[in-house]
Design a protein around this motif. Structure first.
Motif, PDB file in Angstrom:
ATOM      1  N   PRO A 213       0.675  -1.245  -0.066  1.00 17.97           N
ATOM      2  CA  PRO A 213       0.058  -0.051   0.074  1.00 17.97           C
ATOM      3  C   PRO A 213       0.816   1.348   0.214  1.00 17.97           C
ATOM      4  CG  PRO A 213      -0.650  -1.644   1.594  1.00 17.97           C
ATOM      5  CD  PRO A 213       0.719  -2.162   1.079  1.00 17.97           C
ATOM      6  N   GLN A 214       0.276   2.422  -0.353  1.00 18.26           N
ATOM      7  CA  GLN A 214       1.074   3.687  -0.613  1.00 18.26           C
ATOM      8  C   GLN A 214       1.606   3.987   0.881  1.00 18.26           C
ATOM      9  OE1 GLN A 214      -1.033   6.999  -2.451  1.00 18.26           O
ATOM     10  NE2 GLN A 214       0.808   8.259  -2.703  1.00 18.26           N
ATOM     11  N   ALA A 215       0.684   3.786   1.785  1.00 24.29           N
ATOM     12  CA  ALA A 215       1.183   4.158   3.024  1.00 24.29           C
ATOM     13  C   ALA A 215       2.203   3.415   3.632  1.00 24.29           C
ATOM     14  CB  ALA A 215       0.077   4.139   4.009  1.00 24.29           C
ATOM     15  N   GLY A 216       2.073   1.959   3.380  1.00 24.39           N
ATOM     16  CA  GLY A 216       2.953   1.144   3.542  1.00 24.39           C
ATOM     17  C   GLY A 216       2.982   0.599   5.048  1.00 24.39           C
ATOM     18  N   PRO A 217       3.339  -0.533   5.211  1.00 25.49           N
ATOM     19  CA  PRO A 217       3.418  -1.118   6.735  1.00 25.49           C
ATOM     20  C   PRO A 217       4.344  -0.379   7.684  1.00 25.49           C
ATOM     21  CG  PRO A 217       4.988  -2.410   5.204  1.00 25.49           C
ATOM     22  CD  PRO A 217       4.316  -1.415   4.205  1.00 25.49           C
ATOM     23  N   GLY A 218       4.073  -0.699   8.934  1.00 22.63           N
ATOM     24  CA  GLY A 218       5.087   0.001   9.840  1.00 22.63           C
ATOM     25  C   GLY A 218       6.487  -0.332   9.813  1.00 22.63           C
ATOM     26  N   THR A 219       6.699  -1.618   9.725  1.00 25.40           N
ATOM     27  CA  THR A 219       7.911  -2.118   9.452  1.00 25.40           C
ATOM     28  C   THR A 219       7.780  -3.390   8.613  1.00 25.40           C
ATOM     29  OG1 THR A 219       7.697  -3.449  11.681  1.00 25.40           O
ATOM     30  CG2 THR A 219       8.689  -1.469  11.772  1.00 25.40           C
ATOM     31  N   LEU A 220       9.112  -3.907   8.060  1.00 27.03           N
ATOM     32  CA  LEU A 220       9.185  -4.987   7.250  1.00 27.03           C
ATOM     33  C   LEU A 220      10.360  -5.517   7.586  1.00 27.03           C
ATOM     34  CD1 LEU A 220       7.712  -6.595   4.912  1.00 27.03           C
ATOM     35  CD2 LEU A 220       9.049  -5.012   3.266  1.00 27.03           C
ATOM     36  N   ASP A 221      10.299  -6.758   8.142  1.00 21.28           N
ATOM     37  CA  ASP A 221      11.426  -7.551   8.512  1.00 21.28           C
ATOM     38  C   ASP A 221      11.907  -8.303   7.224  1.00 21.28           C
ATOM     39  OD1 ASP A 221      11.412  -6.632  11.025  1.00 21.28           O
ATOM     40  OD2 ASP A 221      10.229  -8.405  11.804  1.00 21.28           O
ATOM     41  N   LEU A 222      13.209  -8.283   6.738  1.00 17.29           N
ATOM     42  CA  LEU A 222      13.636  -9.096   5.762  1.00 17.29           C
ATOM     43  C   LEU A 222      14.576 -10.063   6.317  1.00 17.29           C
ATOM     44  CD1 LEU A 222      14.114  -6.248   3.228  1.00 17.29           C
ATOM     45  CD2 LEU A 222      12.326  -7.950   3.498  1.00 17.29           C
ATOM     46  N   ALA A 223      14.782 -11.376   6.008  1.00 16.54           N
ATOM     47  CA  ALA A 223      15.703 -12.276   6.355  1.00 16.54           C
ATOM     48  C   ALA A 223      16.133 -13.206   5.265  1.00 16.54           C
ATOM     49  CB  ALA A 223      15.015 -13.366   7.349  1.00 16.54           C
ATOM     50  N   ALA A 224      17.554 -13.514   5.348  1.00 16.50           N
ATOM     51  CA  ALA A 224      18.131 -14.425   4.484  1.00 16.50           C
ATOM     52  C   ALA A 224      19.121 -15.220   5.012  1.00 16.50           C
ATOM     53  CB  ALA A 224      18.713 -13.484   3.292  1.00 16.50           C
ATOM     54  N   THR A 225      19.345 -16.427   4.462  1.00 16.38           N
ATOM     55  CA  THR A 225      20.350 -17.234   5.124  1.00 16.38           C
ATOM     56  C   THR A 225      21.014 -18.170   4.065  1.00 16.38           C
ATOM     57  OG1 THR A 225      20.989 -18.728   6.863  1.00 16.38           O
ATOM     58  CG2 THR A 225      18.769 -19.263   5.982  1.00 16.38           C
ATOM     59  N   HIS A 226      22.147 -18.832   4.093  1.00 17.60           N
ATOM     60  CA  HIS A 226      22.851 -19.638   3.148  1.00 17.60           C
ATOM     61  C   HIS A 226      22.890 -20.930   3.870  1.00 17.60           C
ATOM     62  CE1 HIS A 226      25.110 -21.616  -0.141  1.00 17.60           C
ATOM     63  NE2 HIS A 226      26.098 -21.779   0.922  1.00 17.60           N
ATOM     64  N   LEU A 227      22.542 -21.983   3.243  1.00 27.66           N
ATOM     65  CA  LEU A 227      22.992 -23.574   3.978  1.00 27.66           C
ATOM     66  C   LEU A 227      23.482 -24.347   2.906  1.00 27.66           C
ATOM     67  CD1 LEU A 227      19.188 -24.130   5.252  1.00 27.66           C
ATOM     68  CD2 LEU A 227      21.002 -23.392   6.697  1.00 27.66           C
ATOM     69  N   PRO A 228      24.818 -24.432   3.366  1.00 31.32           N
ATOM     70  CA  PRO A 228      25.508 -25.181   2.725  1.00 31.32           C
ATOM     71  C   PRO A 228      25.291 -26.713   2.708  1.00 31.32           C
ATOM     72  CG  PRO A 228      26.767 -24.776   4.493  1.00 31.32           C
ATOM     73  CD  PRO A 228      25.431 -24.024   4.636  1.00 31.32           C
ATOM     74  N   PRO A 229      25.402 -27.577   1.547  1.00 31.48           N
ATOM     75  CA  PRO A 229      24.960 -28.894   1.824  1.00 31.48           C
ATOM     76  C   PRO A 229      26.176 -29.511   2.696  1.00 31.48           C
ATOM     77  CG  PRO A 229      25.356 -28.202  -0.603  1.00 31.48           C
ATOM     78  CD  PRO A 229      25.823 -27.182   0.058  1.00 31.48           C
ATOM     79  N   SER A 230      25.420 -30.724   3.417  1.00 30.94           N
ATOM     80  CA  SER A 230      26.277 -31.223   4.652  1.00 30.94           C
ATOM     81  C   SER A 230      26.569 -32.687   3.986  1.00 30.94           C
ATOM     82  CB  SER A 230      25.792 -31.285   5.914  1.00 30.94           C
ATOM     83  OG  SER A 230      24.308 -31.991   6.048  1.00 30.94           O
ATOM     84  N   ALA A 231      27.238 -33.398   4.852  1.00 32.63           N
ATOM     85  CA  ALA A 231      27.570 -34.823   4.474  1.00 32.63           C
ATOM     86  C   ALA A 231      26.364 -35.668   4.519  1.00 32.63           C
ATOM     87  CB  ALA A 231      28.684 -35.327   5.581  1.00 32.63           C
ATOM     88  N   HIS A 232      25.294 -35.355   5.360  1.00 33.74           N
ATOM     89  CA  HIS A 232      24.147 -36.110   5.532  1.00 33.74           C
ATOM     90  C   HIS A 232      23.059 -35.505   4.725  1.00 33.74           C
ATOM     91  CE1 HIS A 232      25.916 -38.223   8.898  1.00 33.74           C
ATOM     92  NE2 HIS A 232      26.259 -36.899   9.384  1.00 33.74           N
ATOM     93  N   ALA A 233      22.966 -34.053   4.600  1.00 31.77           N
ATOM     94  CA  ALA A 233      21.868 -33.700   3.751  1.00 31.77           C
ATOM     95  C   ALA A 233      22.591 -32.909   2.547  1.00 31.77           C
ATOM     96  CB  ALA A 233      20.962 -32.494   4.559  1.00 31.77           C
ATOM     97  N   ARG A 234      22.726 -33.542   1.419  1.00 31.21           N
ATOM     98  CA  ARG A 234      23.300 -32.835   0.348  1.00 31.21           C
ATOM     99  C   ARG A 234      22.697 -31.938  -0.505  1.00 31.21           C
ATOM    100  NH1 ARG A 234      25.818 -37.749  -3.063  1.00 31.21           N
ATOM    101  NH2 ARG A 234      27.052 -35.793  -3.683  1.00 31.21           N
ATOM    102  N   ILE A 235      21.711 -31.140   0.207  1.00 30.60           N
ATOM    103  CA  ILE A 235      20.944 -29.949  -0.369  1.00 30.60           C
ATOM    104  C   ILE A 235      21.029 -28.834   0.160  1.00 30.60           C
ATOM    105  CG2 ILE A 235      18.370 -29.334  -0.964  1.00 30.60           C
ATOM    106  CD1 ILE A 235      17.678 -32.146  -1.536  1.00 30.60           C
ATOM    107  N   GLY A 236      21.447 -28.056  -0.350  1.00 30.50           N
ATOM    108  CA  GLY A 236      21.616 -26.545   0.103  1.00 30.50           C
ATOM    109  C   GLY A 236      21.273 -25.474  -0.537  1.00 30.50           C
ATOM    110  N   GLY A 237      21.333 -24.182  -0.176  1.00 31.76           N
ATOM    111  CA  GLY A 237      20.959 -23.049  -1.017  1.00 31.76           C
ATOM    112  C   GLY A 237      20.732 -21.717  -0.273  1.00 31.76           C
TER     113      GLY A 237
END
Length: 279
Positions: free
Chosen positions: A248-272
């Motif tokens: 909205p034009q007025a916009g929210p009071g606050t907007l929380d942004l989060a980001a993280t990187h998960l590398p592949p491990s020996a057990h879980a070979r999927i990361g991103g």
């Protein structure tokens, strides 16, 4: 008939029995060590990697067997004359035969080992160079003809392989090495050759190649499966894309942004990389 030792170089003296016996002992000791490791590798397994390892051990043992037999020939210096079939413990030595074709007298000499490699009766006459291709696979005849022609005309050494069909229908792969013997006038007087039955060696190498290819196919299939699972997981976790978010034009009071990187491990070979936004 001139011997192949009468070519334009002196014959080297044969090695003493002592050094050759030492080499034979080393070869047999190494063969025993390889065989001990080989026995720890399963023969019947569904794992392509284990089958590939087993095939490599088999190939190494076969090559050591050949080396053992060739050193024994070098030590014992057996006469290359026709004779009866070898005893079982001499089977290895029968894989190497020799031949000489005299171009001046049309005389042909074959060793007994060559008769056995080709499955022919030692009582029959050896084949001339013109008759030899009759034993060879049709696809391999041009190569044999080219090798013989280059040797006789251009004095080039022979080094090549071809397949032969024995009278019993069996097929053998033969490796042929030879040289021309020059006469006093410099022309080719005769041609000698050593012919080795390398059928088992080629079979072992094919087994190594086939198991290696099977291992590669399994790895590629596993990589494709892993990629497919990663895509499915991504589609299951991430929300459906609806285009850019219009605030909205007025916009929210606050907007929380989060980001993280998960590398592949020996057990879980999927990361991103993972992102989220909350008011």
């Amino acid at each position: 008939m001139p011997s192949h030792l009468s070519a334009d170089r002196p014959a080297a003296p044969p090695p003493g029995r002592g050094p050759v016996d030492a080499l034979i002992s080393q070869t047999r000791r190494l063969k025993g060590e390889v065989d001990a490791v080989r026995r720890d590798t399963p023969a019947d397994t569904a794992d392509p990697r284990e089958r590939w390892r087993r095939a490599l051990y088999d190939l190494a043992l076969h090559q050591l067997d050949d080396l053992d037999g060739h050193l024994a020939q070098l030590r014992d210096d057996p006469l290359p004359v026709p004779g009866p079939a070898p005893a079982p413990h001499d089977a290895l030595l029968s894989r190497v035969g020799s031949a000489e074709w005299d171009l001046l007298t049309d005389e042909v000499r074959w060793s007994g080992e060559l008769y056995r490699i080709l499955g022919r009766d030692p009582a029959t006459a050896p084949l001339t160079l013109d008759e030899l291709p009759s034993l060879v696979f049709e696809e391999d005849r041009p190569g044999l003809t080219a090798m013989v022609t280059d040797c006789l005309v251009d004095a080039r050494p022979i080094d090549g392989e071809f397949r032969v069909v024995r009278p019993d229908g069996g097929v053998r792969t033969v490796h042929m090495m030879g040289e021309p013997v020059l006469g006093a006038d410099g022309s080719t007087a005769s041609m000698w050759a050593v012919l080795r039955d390398v059928s088992e060696l080629r079979s072992c190498r094919r087994a190594v190649s086939e198991t290696r290819d099977s291992l590669h196919r399994q790895r590629h299939a596993a990589a494709r499966t892993e990629h497919r699972l990663a895509v499915e997981l991504q589609e299951a976790v991430l929300p459906t894309w609806h285009g850019p978010l219009r605030l909205p034009q007025a916009g929210p009071g606050t907007l929380d942004l989060a980001a993280t990187h998960l590398p592949p491990s020996a057990h879980a070979r999927i990361g991103g990389d993972w992102y989220d936004a909350l008011e």
